[in-house]
Design a protein around this motif. Structure first.
Motif, PDB file in Angstrom:
ATOM      1  N   LEU A 123      -2.240   2.655   2.039  1.00 57.29           N
ATOM      2  CA  LEU A 123      -2.394   2.102   0.699  1.00 57.29           C
ATOM      3  C   LEU A 123      -3.880   2.018   0.371  1.00 57.29           C
ATOM      4  O   LEU A 123      -4.660   1.460   1.140  1.00 57.29           O
ATOM      5  CB  LEU A 123      -1.784   0.700   0.618  1.00 57.29           C
ATOM      6  N   PHE A 124      -4.259   2.573  -0.776  1.00 56.99           N
ATOM      7  CA  PHE A 124      -5.648   2.495  -1.217  1.00 56.99           C
ATOM      8  C   PHE A 124      -5.930   1.114  -1.794  1.00 56.99           C
ATOM      9  O   PHE A 124      -5.123   0.571  -2.564  1.00 56.99           O
ATOM     10  CB  PHE A 124      -5.940   3.568  -2.262  1.00 56.99           C
ATOM     11  N   VAL A 125      -7.082   0.571  -1.444  1.00 53.74           N
ATOM     12  CA  VAL A 125      -7.460  -0.789  -1.854  1.00 53.74           C
ATOM     13  C   VAL A 125      -8.791  -0.762  -2.597  1.00 53.74           C
ATOM     14  O   VAL A 125      -9.761  -0.153  -2.140  1.00 53.74           O
ATOM     15  CB  VAL A 125      -7.563  -1.720  -0.628  1.00 53.74           C
ATOM     16  N   THR A 126      -8.830  -1.422  -3.755  1.00 51.12           N
ATOM     17  CA  THR A 126     -10.052  -1.588  -4.545  1.00 51.12           C
ATOM     18  C   THR A 126     -10.230  -3.065  -4.863  1.00 51.12           C
ATOM     19  O   THR A 126      -9.289  -3.723  -5.322  1.00 51.12           O
ATOM     20  CB  THR A 126      -9.972  -0.791  -5.860  1.00 51.12           C
ATOM     21  N   ASN A 127     -11.409  -3.598  -4.594  1.00 49.62           N
ATOM     22  CA  ASN A 127     -11.709  -5.010  -4.852  1.00 49.62           C
ATOM     23  C   ASN A 127     -10.668  -5.943  -4.236  1.00 49.62           C
ATOM     24  O   ASN A 127     -10.280  -6.961  -4.829  1.00 49.62           O
ATOM     25  CB  ASN A 127     -11.812  -5.269  -6.355  1.00 49.62           C
ATOM     26  N   GLY A 128     -10.195  -5.591  -3.057  1.00 46.22           N
ATOM     27  CA  GLY A 128      -9.250  -6.439  -2.338  1.00 46.22           C
ATOM     28  C   GLY A 128      -7.814  -6.313  -2.778  1.00 46.22           C
ATOM     29  O   GLY A 128      -6.939  -7.011  -2.249  1.00 46.22           O
ATOM     30  N   ASN A 129      -7.530  -5.406  -3.735  1.00 45.32           N
ATOM     31  CA  ASN A 129      -6.165  -5.260  -4.254  1.00 45.32           C
ATOM     32  C   ASN A 129      -5.608  -3.862  -3.999  1.00 45.32           C
ATOM     33  O   ASN A 129      -6.335  -2.863  -4.072  1.00 45.32           O
ATOM     34  CB  ASN A 129      -6.139  -5.543  -5.758  1.00 45.32           C
ATOM     35  N   ILE A 130      -4.315  -3.807  -3.734  1.00 46.81           N
ATOM     36  CA  ILE A 130      -3.614  -2.548  -3.506  1.00 46.81           C
ATOM     37  C   ILE A 130      -3.478  -1.800  -4.832  1.00 46.81           C
ATOM     38  O   ILE A 130      -3.137  -2.384  -5.859  1.00 46.81           O
ATOM     39  CB  ILE A 130      -2.222  -2.818  -2.901  1.00 46.81           C
ATOM     40  N   ILE A 131      -3.725  -0.496  -4.798  1.00 43.43           N
ATOM     41  CA  ILE A 131      -3.568   0.342  -5.988  1.00 43.43           C
ATOM     42  C   ILE A 131      -2.299   1.193  -5.886  1.00 43.43           C
ATOM     43  O   ILE A 131      -1.409   1.112  -6.728  1.00 43.43           O
ATOM     44  CB  ILE A 131      -4.787   1.254  -6.201  1.00 43.43           C
ATOM     45  N   GLU A 132      -2.211   2.004  -4.853  1.00 39.42           N
ATOM     46  CA  GLU A 132      -1.070   2.900  -4.637  1.00 39.42           C
ATOM     47  C   GLU A 132      -1.182   3.477  -3.237  1.00 39.42           C
ATOM     48  O   GLU A 132      -2.194   3.281  -2.555  1.00 39.42           O
ATOM     49  CB  GLU A 132      -1.063   4.026  -5.677  1.00 39.42           C
ATOM     50  N   SER A 133      -0.156   4.199  -2.809  1.00 38.44           N
ATOM     51  CA  SER A 133      -0.241   4.879  -1.525  1.00 38.44           C
ATOM     52  C   SER A 133      -0.749   6.302  -1.754  1.00 38.44           C
ATOM     53  O   SER A 133      -1.082   6.684  -2.877  1.00 38.44           O
ATOM     54  CB  SER A 133       1.126   4.897  -0.824  1.00 38.44           C
ATOM     55  N   THR A 134      -0.803   7.090  -0.714  1.00 39.02           N
ATOM     56  CA  THR A 134      -1.298   8.465  -0.843  1.00 39.02           C
ATOM     57  C   THR A 134      -0.372   9.324  -1.682  1.00 39.02           C
ATOM     58  O   THR A 134      -0.799  10.346  -2.227  1.00 39.02           O
ATOM     59  CB  THR A 134      -1.476   9.129   0.530  1.00 39.02           C
ATOM     60  N   ILE A 135       0.907   8.914  -1.815  1.00 37.79           N
ATOM     61  CA  ILE A 135       1.868   9.725  -2.579  1.00 37.79           C
ATOM     62  C   ILE A 135       2.789   8.896  -3.472  1.00 37.79           C
ATOM     63  O   ILE A 135       3.621   9.470  -4.189  1.00 37.79           O
ATOM     64  CB  ILE A 135       2.749  10.596  -1.641  1.00 37.79           C
ATOM     65  N   CYS A 136       2.676   7.583  -3.445  1.00 34.75           N
ATOM     66  CA  CYS A 136       3.647   6.743  -4.147  1.00 34.75           C
ATOM     67  C   CYS A 136       2.985   5.600  -4.909  1.00 34.75           C
ATOM     68  O   CYS A 136       1.906   5.139  -4.548  1.00 34.75           O
ATOM     69  CB  CYS A 136       4.634   6.109  -3.147  1.00 34.75           C
ATOM     70  N   ASN A 137       3.690   5.128  -5.931  1.00 37.19           N
ATOM     71  CA  ASN A 137       3.346   3.859  -6.562  1.00 37.19           C
ATOM     72  C   ASN A 137       4.004   2.730  -5.780  1.00 37.19           C
ATOM     73  O   ASN A 137       4.923   2.946  -4.982  1.00 37.19           O
ATOM     74  CB  ASN A 137       3.814   3.829  -8.011  1.00 37.19           C
ATOM     75  N   VAL A 138       3.522   1.514  -6.025  1.00 35.71           N
ATOM     76  CA  VAL A 138       3.928   0.347  -5.233  1.00 35.71           C
ATOM     77  C   VAL A 138       4.619  -0.688  -6.111  1.00 35.71           C
ATOM     78  O   VAL A 138       4.164  -0.985  -7.214  1.00 35.71           O
ATOM     79  CB  VAL A 138       2.692  -0.300  -4.563  1.00 35.71           C
ATOM     80  N   PHE A 139       5.711  -1.248  -5.593  1.00 34.96           N
ATOM     81  CA  PHE A 139       6.384  -2.382  -6.223  1.00 34.96           C
ATOM     82  C   PHE A 139       6.515  -3.491  -5.196  1.00 34.96           C
ATOM     83  O   PHE A 139       6.658  -3.246  -3.994  1.00 34.96           O
ATOM     84  CB  PHE A 139       7.766  -1.993  -6.744  1.00 34.96           C
ATOM     85  N   SER A 140       6.473  -4.735  -5.694  1.00 28.86           N
ATOM     86  CA  SER A 140       6.614  -5.892  -4.821  1.00 28.86           C
ATOM     87  C   SER A 140       7.222  -7.037  -5.624  1.00 28.86           C
ATOM     88  O   SER A 140       7.669  -6.847  -6.764  1.00 28.86           O
ATOM     89  CB  SER A 140       5.262  -6.291  -4.227  1.00 28.86           C
ATOM     90  N   MET A 141       7.249  -8.230  -5.019  1.00 23.81           N
ATOM     91  CA  MET A 141       7.724  -9.440  -5.686  1.00 23.81           C
ATOM     92  C   MET A 141       6.636 -10.500  -5.541  1.00 23.81           C
ATOM     93  O   MET A 141       6.039 -10.649  -4.473  1.00 23.81           O
ATOM     94  CB  MET A 141       9.016  -9.956  -5.042  1.00 23.81           C
ATOM     95  N   ASN A 142       6.396 -11.248  -6.631  1.00 26.60           N
ATOM     96  CA  ASN A 142       5.424 -12.336  -6.526  1.00 26.60           C
ATOM     97  C   ASN A 142       6.104 -13.603  -6.018  1.00 26.60           C
ATOM     98  O   ASN A 142       7.306 -13.601  -5.707  1.00 26.60           O
ATOM     99  CB  ASN A 142       4.702 -12.563  -7.858  1.00 26.60           C
ATOM    100  N   ASP A 143       5.358 -14.694  -5.941  1.00 23.18           N
ATOM    101  CA  ASP A 143       5.884 -15.936  -5.376  1.00 23.18           C
ATOM    102  C   ASP A 143       7.005 -16.545  -6.225  1.00 23.18           C
ATOM    103  O   ASP A 143       7.760 -17.387  -5.744  1.00 23.18           O
ATOM    104  CB  ASP A 143       4.755 -16.959  -5.213  1.00 23.18           C
ATOM    105  N   ARG A 144       7.086 -16.120  -7.479  1.00 20.84           N
ATOM    106  CA  ARG A 144       8.157 -16.614  -8.366  1.00 20.84           C
ATOM    107  C   ARG A 144       9.381 -15.698  -8.354  1.00 20.84           C
ATOM    108  O   ARG A 144      10.315 -15.908  -9.121  1.00 20.84           O
ATOM    109  CB  ARG A 144       7.626 -16.762  -9.793  1.00 20.84           C
ATOM    110  N   GLY A 145       9.345 -14.694  -7.503  1.00 18.45           N
ATOM    111  CA  GLY A 145      10.475 -13.781  -7.400  1.00 18.45           C
ATOM    112  C   GLY A 145      10.512 -12.730  -8.483  1.00 18.45           C
ATOM    113  O   GLY A 145      11.534 -12.056  -8.666  1.00 18.45           O
TER     114      GLY A 145
END
Length: 223
Positions: A123-145
């Protein structure tokens, strides 16, 4: 150096999925990079697939500065039997990272580093934050679900499947820190994959997130 632009579509029953979205991005990016735009329609593409007896495959369409329009087919990737492991790397890509170009060296090196460390992607990281992987976009869940995805404006590639998911699900554009404990699901036009480790740290279970996204993707592909 002039790099070419390309897009990769999933093909089912000789039908190029989401052709219009791929076509629009491909030709828009070609214009911005001063690449001649040849005639290309969904009918042209389907006729090519049928002529080559390609019913199910990944189809790469490239617009080249030197050779014009190119088609290349390969088998669809086999779904990962288990969750994958990820590492983070500093994003050292140049300004072309917002385009889908053949300038892939940094991505190739990042993936090799991941594999050397026993992981499958980086996963590429800029300013401490994840941007994307080498071939994929990223999805996650925050603390509120809530379903979240990183901002890629001027930072990475806005993938076709990312766009489709955001059209069908409530998704917040929100920073995902490199120190996140997940969950993480990676998405592109060919695959939806869950990760269970990041930099050796166990992530929260992403099974429900994976199934939620896969359901949307499968429904969109079948329409």
């Amino acid at each position: 150096m002039n790099y070419d632009v390309f897009t990769t579509l999933k093909v089912q029953n000789s039908r190029p999925l989401f052709f219009d979205a791929h076509h629009q991005r491909l030709f828009t990016q070609a214009e911005k990079l001063h690449i001649k735009r040849p005639r290309l329609t969904a009918k042209d593409t389907t006729e090519y697939l049928i002529s080559q007896k390609l019913t199910s495959c990944a189809l790469k369409i490239t617009l080249s500065h030197t050779t014009g329009l190119e088609f290349a087919a390969r088998p669809l990737p086999v779904p990962a039997p288990n969750p994958i492991s990820l590492i983070t790397v500093p994003d050292t890509r140049n300004e072309l990272k917002v385009y889908k170009t053949t300038d892939r060296q940094v991505c190739v090196e990042a993936k090799k580093r991941a594999e050397k460390e026993g992981s499958q992607d980086a996963l590429f990281v800029t300013n401490g934050n994840i941007i994307e992987s080498t071939i994929c976009n990223v999805f996650s869940m925050n603390d509120r679900g809530e379903l979240i995805t990183p901002d890629v404006e001027s930072l990475g590639l806005a993938g076709i499947m990312r766009q489709i998911i955001m059209e069908h699900l409530p998704v917040l554009v929100q920073n995902i820190p490199a120190t996140t404990d997940g969950p993480i699901v990676l998405v592109n036009s060919l695959r939806v994959t869950r990760a269970d480790r990041l930099d050796g740290k166990k992530l929260r279970d992403g099974s429900r997130l994976l199934e939620k996204i896969k359901k949307v993707v499968q429904s969109a592909e079948n329409n």
